[in-house]
Motif scaffolding. Structure first.
Motif, PDB file in Angstrom:
ATOM      1  N   ASP A   8      59.558   8.326  57.142  1.00 13.28           N
ATOM      2  CA  ASP A   8      60.732   9.190  57.133  1.00 13.28           C
ATOM      3  C   ASP A   8      60.734   9.962  55.818  1.00 13.28           C
ATOM      4  N   GLU A   9      60.090  11.110  55.838  1.00 12.03           N
ATOM      5  CA  GLU A   9      59.919  11.859  54.586  1.00 12.03           C
ATOM      6  C   GLU A   9      61.243  12.366  54.026  1.00 12.03           C
ATOM      7  N   LEU A  77      51.519  13.320  50.896  1.00  8.66           N
ATOM      8  CA  LEU A  77      52.883  12.818  51.095  1.00  8.66           C
ATOM      9  C   LEU A  77      53.677  12.851  49.791  1.00  8.66           C
ATOM     10  N   LEU A  78      53.077  12.378  48.715  1.00  8.91           N
ATOM     11  CA  LEU A  78      53.796  12.312  47.443  1.00  8.91           C
ATOM     12  C   LEU A  78      54.125  13.707  46.917  1.00  8.91           C
ATOM     13  N   SER A  79      53.253  14.664  47.160  1.00 10.06           N
ATOM     14  CA  SER A  79      53.532  16.044  46.740  1.00 10.06           C
ATOM     15  C   SER A  79      54.777  16.562  47.443  1.00 10.06           C
ATOM     16  N   ARG A  80      54.876  16.263  48.745  1.00  4.04           N
ATOM     17  CA  ARG A  80      56.052  16.740  49.500  1.00  4.04           C
ATOM     18  C   ARG A  80      57.318  16.004  49.068  1.00  4.04           C
ATOM     19  N   VAL A  81      57.206  14.714  48.860  1.00  7.59           N
ATOM     20  CA  VAL A  81      58.395  13.904  48.546  1.00  7.59           C
ATOM     21  C   VAL A  81      58.918  14.193  47.139  1.00  7.59           C
ATOM     22  N   THR A  82      58.009  14.333  46.190  1.00 17.00           N
ATOM     23  CA  THR A  82      58.423  14.457  44.784  1.00 17.00           C
ATOM     24  C   THR A  82      58.530  15.903  44.316  1.00 17.00           C
ATOM     25  N   GLY A  83      57.906  16.828  45.058  1.00 20.36           N
ATOM     26  CA  GLY A  83      57.892  18.221  44.613  1.00 20.36           C
ATOM     27  C   GLY A  83      56.874  18.481  43.517  1.00 20.36           C
ATOM     28  N   LYS A  84      56.105  17.473  43.164  1.00 22.41           N
ATOM     29  CA  LYS A  84      55.045  17.627  42.164  1.00 22.41           C
ATOM     30  C   LYS A  84      53.711  17.681  42.905  1.00 22.41           C
ATOM     31  N   GLN A  85      52.977  18.754  42.721  1.00 16.58           N
ATOM     32  CA  GLN A  85      51.735  18.942  43.473  1.00 16.58           C
ATOM     33  C   GLN A  85      50.614  18.132  42.830  1.00 16.58           C
ATOM     34  N   VAL A  86      50.304  17.000  43.466  1.00 19.08           N
ATOM     35  CA  VAL A  86      49.257  16.123  42.933  1.00 19.08           C
ATOM     36  C   VAL A  86      48.075  16.107  43.893  1.00 19.08           C
ATOM     37  N   THR A  87      46.884  15.950  43.324  1.00 20.14           N
ATOM     38  CA  THR A  87      45.672  15.947  44.162  1.00 20.14           C
ATOM     39  C   THR A  87      44.766  14.753  43.879  1.00 20.14           C
TER      40      THR A  87
END
Lengths: 191, 153
Positions: A8-9, A77-87
């Motif tokens: 549940d994003e 997922l974490l990029s979308r949830v946190t707004g921080k673009q991680v790769t």
């Protein structure tokens, strides 16, 4: 190695935005599809000790394949949830035995570009007593911490992933392990 | 490393010390990114000045005198050290030995360790290249660490 399945994003995003004392999110049931423990058994650990910590850990910059798979599975997922673009992520394996600890610190260091910190707890043959991740509430003045207080503790349950913001006020510690064995993977996500 | 710096690391000593004292009026320090402990500032004590003169052969003036107390879960990190210049004297006035140490570092390396042993004192030359920390006191055991720390110039 990891297939997250439906999450549940919206709820995770809301949890991140409203979390106190600073943004964090907890994902339970992050179970690997392969035999993670077998991979880790091949990784040696050594004792590390300084004024801030005492624990056993794998060497820095190790686990290249595992951390690549971890980032591949989690970063979108974490990029979308946190707004921080991680790769990408780095990763070390940690073993905390009785008397081991990691004292309060923020993880924030100029030039290291850590965007998100994570701790991923693994099953232990001797479940730990203590070893919680503790977050602190901080007050800044002139760029210096002038007030800190205990805020909450997160238990190191197996297959639990905790992700939190890295900033001047992301003060946290690993409480001393009082019994058993606390096994985890931990590191940071980067752009 | 300069000769002065080298001599500082080589001349730190631990000596027997019969000074005992009890203290009250502690204040809690709790900026957790630096330390967690109790402290109280106390007057300079001629017994410690006499110890310094006996060990070093020179009269020195005490410019700071503070007692710190650590209980299980407490610590003082190196980043909290004020990096003083002078001769630091640490008198161990703990009620009993404990698994705790004061570490003195130079260029990141611990060059001197003072264990928690009541009845001892450490004399450590301090300069801007030397920092110190008080190690974490485990919750696995009941313990109390009390250190009387003075700076002489």
């Amino acid at each position: 190695m990891w297939q997250l399945g439906p999450r549940d994003e919206a709820a995770l995003t809301s949890a991140w935005r409203t979390a106190t004392p600073f943004p964090y999110v907890v994902l339970d049931g992050v179970v690997p599809t392969g035999d993670l423990m077998e991979v880790l058994d091949e990784e040696g650990v050594a004792r590390y000790e300084a004024d801030l910590f005492a624990f056993e850990a794998s060497p820095p910059n190790g686990l290249p394949e595992l951390r690549a798979r971890f980032a591949e599975a989690l970063a979108p997922l974490l990029s979308r949830v946190t707004g921080k673009q991680v790769t990408r992520a780095d990763m070390r394996a940690f073993a905390y035995r009785p008397g081991h600890y990691l004292l309060p610190h923020t993880d924030h260091q100029e030039g290291l570009d850590r965007l998100l910190a994570y701790a991923y707890y693994l099953p232990s043959p001797e479940p730990p007593q203590g070893g919680e991740l503790e977050l602190f509430r901080c007050e800044l003045a002139g760029g210096e911490l002038v007030r800190t207080e205990h805020a909450l503790k997160i238990s190191p349950r197996p297959w639990r992933l905790v992700v939190f913001d890295v900033s001047d006020v992301s003060l946290h510690q690993v409480c001393e392990v009082l019994g058993g064995l606390r096994i985890s993977l931990a590191g940071w996500f980067y752009a | 490393m300069s000769l002065d710096e080298l001599l500082a690391t080589r001349s730190a000593v631990i000596v027997p010390c019969e000074i005992t004292a009890r203290f009250t009026g502690f204040t809690r320090y709790a900026l957790y990114d630096r330390g967690s402990y109790d402290f109280v500032d106390v007057p300079a004590d001629p017994r410690i000045a006499a110890l310094v003169e006996q060990v070093t052969g020179a009269k020195r003036r005490c410019v700071a005198s503070r007692v710190i107390r650590l209980v299980p879960g407490d610590f003082i990190l190196a980043r909290h050290d004020s990096i003083p210049t002078g001769l630091e004297v640490v008198v161990d006035v703990s009620p009993a030995p404990a698994a705790a140490e004061v570490h003195y570092r130079q260029h990141g390396q611990v060059f001197f360790r003072m264990p928690c042993e009541p009845g001892t004192a450490a004399l450590v030359p301090r300069n801007p290249t030397v920092s110190s920390n008080h190690t974490y006191l485990s919750k696995l055991h009941t313990a109390e660490v009390v250190r009387w720390i003075c700076l002489f110039v």
